[in-house]
Write an enzyme that holds these catalytic residues in place. Sequence first.
Site, PDB file in Angstrom:
ATOM      1  N   ARG A  60      61.672  29.897  81.875  1.00  0.00           N
ATOM      2  CA  ARG A  60      62.139  28.794  82.715  1.00  0.00           C
ATOM      3  C   ARG A  60      63.487  28.249  82.270  1.00  0.00           C
ATOM      4  O   ARG A  60      64.201  27.624  83.056  1.00  0.00           O
ATOM      5  CB  ARG A  60      61.100  27.671  82.715  1.00  0.00           C
ATOM      6  CG  ARG A  60      59.850  28.009  83.499  1.00  0.00           C
ATOM      7  CD  ARG A  60      58.830  26.901  83.420  1.00  0.00           C
ATOM      8  NE  ARG A  60      58.348  26.707  82.054  1.00  0.00           N
ATOM      9  CZ  ARG A  60      57.422  25.822  81.706  1.00  0.00           C
ATOM     10  NH1 ARG A  60      56.892  25.029  82.628  1.00  0.00           N
ATOM     11  NH2 ARG A  60      57.019  25.719  80.460  1.00  0.00           N
ATOM     12  N   LYS A 166      46.818  39.040  73.476  1.00  0.00           N
ATOM     13  CA  LYS A 166      45.571  38.291  73.342  1.00  0.00           C
ATOM     14  C   LYS A 166      45.892  36.794  73.400  1.00  0.00           C
ATOM     15  O   LYS A 166      47.039  36.415  73.141  1.00  0.00           O
ATOM     16  CB  LYS A 166      44.861  38.662  72.044  1.00  0.00           C
ATOM     17  CG  LYS A 166      45.408  37.972  70.781  1.00  0.00           C
ATOM     18  CD  LYS A 166      44.482  38.163  69.622  1.00  0.00           C
ATOM     19  CE  LYS A 166      44.915  37.359  68.415  1.00  0.00           C
ATOM     20  NZ  LYS A 166      44.660  35.925  68.498  1.00  0.00           N
ATOM     21  N   HIS A 196      47.728  43.608  67.717  1.00  0.00           N
ATOM     22  CA  HIS A 196      48.693  44.099  66.736  1.00  0.00           C
ATOM     23  C   HIS A 196      48.032  44.631  65.479  1.00  0.00           C
ATOM     24  O   HIS A 196      48.633  45.419  64.744  1.00  0.00           O
ATOM     25  CB  HIS A 196      49.729  43.025  66.395  1.00  0.00           C
ATOM     26  CG  HIS A 196      49.212  41.887  65.592  1.00  0.00           C
ATOM     27  ND1 HIS A 196      48.643  40.765  66.154  1.00  0.00           N
ATOM     28  CD2 HIS A 196      49.169  41.682  64.252  1.00  0.00           C
ATOM     29  CE1 HIS A 196      48.289  39.936  65.199  1.00  0.00           C
ATOM     30  NE2 HIS A 196      48.583  40.452  64.033  1.00  0.00           N
ATOM     31  N   GLU A 234      43.586  33.716  55.518  1.00  0.00           N
ATOM     32  CA  GLU A 234      44.923  33.140  55.609  1.00  0.00           C
ATOM     33  C   GLU A 234      45.007  31.949  54.670  1.00  0.00           C
ATOM     34  O   GLU A 234      44.096  31.117  54.631  1.00  0.00           O
ATOM     35  CB  GLU A 234      45.227  32.693  57.039  1.00  0.00           C
ATOM     36  CG  GLU A 234      45.245  33.822  58.052  1.00  0.00           C
ATOM     37  CD  GLU A 234      45.554  33.313  59.450  1.00  0.00           C
ATOM     38  OE1 GLU A 234      46.750  33.265  59.809  1.00  0.00           O
ATOM     39  OE2 GLU A 234      44.609  32.951  60.168  1.00  0.00           O
ATOM     40  N   HIS A 258      40.465  41.001  66.662  1.00  0.00           N
ATOM     41  CA  HIS A 258      40.971  41.774  65.533  1.00  0.00           C
ATOM     42  C   HIS A 258      39.856  42.402  64.690  1.00  0.00           C
ATOM     43  O   HIS A 258      39.844  43.612  64.438  1.00  0.00           O
ATOM     44  CB  HIS A 258      41.829  40.880  64.630  1.00  0.00           C
ATOM     45  CG  HIS A 258      43.049  40.340  65.280  1.00  0.00           C
ATOM     46  ND1 HIS A 258      43.792  41.048  66.198  1.00  0.00           N
ATOM     47  CD2 HIS A 258      43.680  39.142  65.148  1.00  0.00           C
ATOM     48  CE1 HIS A 258      44.825  40.322  66.592  1.00  0.00           C
ATOM     49  NE2 HIS A 258      44.766  39.161  65.972  1.00  0.00           N
ATOM     50  N   LYS A 358      41.124  29.943  57.664  1.00  0.00           N
ATOM     51  CA  LYS A 358      42.416  29.369  57.291  1.00  0.00           C
ATOM     52  C   LYS A 358      42.244  28.505  56.042  1.00  0.00           C
ATOM     53  O   LYS A 358      41.156  28.037  55.731  1.00  0.00           O
ATOM     54  CB  LYS A 358      42.988  28.541  58.437  1.00  0.00           C
ATOM     55  CG  LYS A 358      43.432  29.383  59.633  1.00  0.00           C
ATOM     56  CD  LYS A 358      44.160  28.560  60.657  1.00  0.00           C
ATOM     57  CE  LYS A 358      44.680  29.438  61.788  1.00  0.00           C
ATOM     58  NZ  LYS A 358      45.734  30.377  61.338  1.00  0.00           N
TER      59      LYS A 358
END
Length: 507
Positions: A60, A166, A196, A234, A258, A358
């Site tokens: 945009r 995704k 990925h 992570e 994943h 996480k």
Amino acid sequence: MAEGNPFQDALRFERRVPPCALVIFGANGDLARRKLIPALYRLAYDRRLMPAFAIIGISRTRMTDDEFRKRMRSAMEEFLTETPFDASLWSSFGAGLHYVPGDVNDPETYRALGARLEQIGSQQQTGGNVLFYLSTQPSQYAAVARGLGAAGLDKGSGWRRLVVEKPFGHDLTSSRELNRELQEVFAERDIYRIDHYLGKETVQNITAFRFGNGIFEPVWNRRYVNHVQITAAESIGVEGRGAYYQEAGALRDMIQNHLLQLMATIGMEPPATFEPDTVRHERAKLLRAIRIPRPEEVAEIAVAGQYGPGRIGGEDLAGFREEPGVSPDARTDTYAAVTLFVENWRWAGVPFYLRSGKRLPKRVTDIAVQFNPAPLSLFGEDSAAALSPNLMIVRIQPEEGISLRFQSKQPGSGMTLRPVTMDFNYGSSFGVRSPSAYETLLLDAMAGDATLFARQDMVDASWGVVQPILDAWKDTRHDFPDYAAGSWGPAAADRMLARRGHTWRVP
């Protein structure tokens, strides 16, 4: 081997893509700047792209072609790694960057895109081949497909393909609805659902490791394998994406796609040939063979967690509910662990433990295959109890490689055993740069090789596994937060494994 057949190419990454144009919807977004444009530049640096190649960005934001080029060059200077920036190469690569401003819900955007594609196709001889890449908000995927179809851009003198990032829906129902809307415009064979993780070299190497060697496949079954652990940890928090993550959670964001794809790759049957359809058939069969959890057993086989405040290396870390954009009473799972079973002859009774979270102690993704102990202890019961199990570890990130842990006699007198490791590391073994996941997947999509992309039935099967867990968690009041930032997750995840006599491996 038939000449020119991309599916039987022993040097898959050595091939060049055919002349084509790549249209990136959401070209001013984070993914395009961080991943897509640097990956395409690396392909150009390695001479994988034909001169008849063009990129058209759409978003945009009002920009000219030159302004878009300057913005992408700044992104390259910030995010390009492992490949040097070549000003002369950028001069030719940048000349192939074009821009069309517009809203994806506005039919005029697609008319302008069609005119630009016709102009570029005539000037650069792209043969009418176009790859449309959806790097927009997931809620806009169907709108883009409808817009392309209404403008007739789904068909042309060459091939037309659609790459979808995704998440593929928010649950089983929305996933099926999205597939229905996409397939009203594009045939399933032309829809490339990108994950990925499947583009990472080590994940691809699982296939070579299992089916290219004669010593591993005979023990790759329930008779020799005790259990499998798949970890995606992570160390970071939500990093400013609290509002998005609050609606997603670890089960949806990582395990549904994943980690289940990794499970399908490590556990699938040998394909008859190494072709896209046969490989994906086997991954889909594995996913369909996973036992669907019953509502009454979800509490035993699935654990949700959420990180609270913690401290790492002298630094105080906020809990999830203190993150910007997150509700102070958010029920989101920032950690999820599940126990899954595959109901086929190879894996019956072998638990697959999947976990992702996480604010864990380190960033690591790996697959650990633990084998059964030797059937007889020759060195006494005390030594048998002390022996570490044999492990095959597939390291996916941050370092890619494979290691095998086994017992060996310690030097000196007596028969004292200790674990040793044989290690294969991509970087040190080959001495060349491994292509990034997006390089591999973009190259394959443009070449028409769908081996590493998810098919509709695979997505449906994955959602079918996690949907009962999502439904059960929706009606469960979790005692959040239940693990400190910097720890390995909630105690309930340890208890889940302990029920079967197992413990989580510390990567």
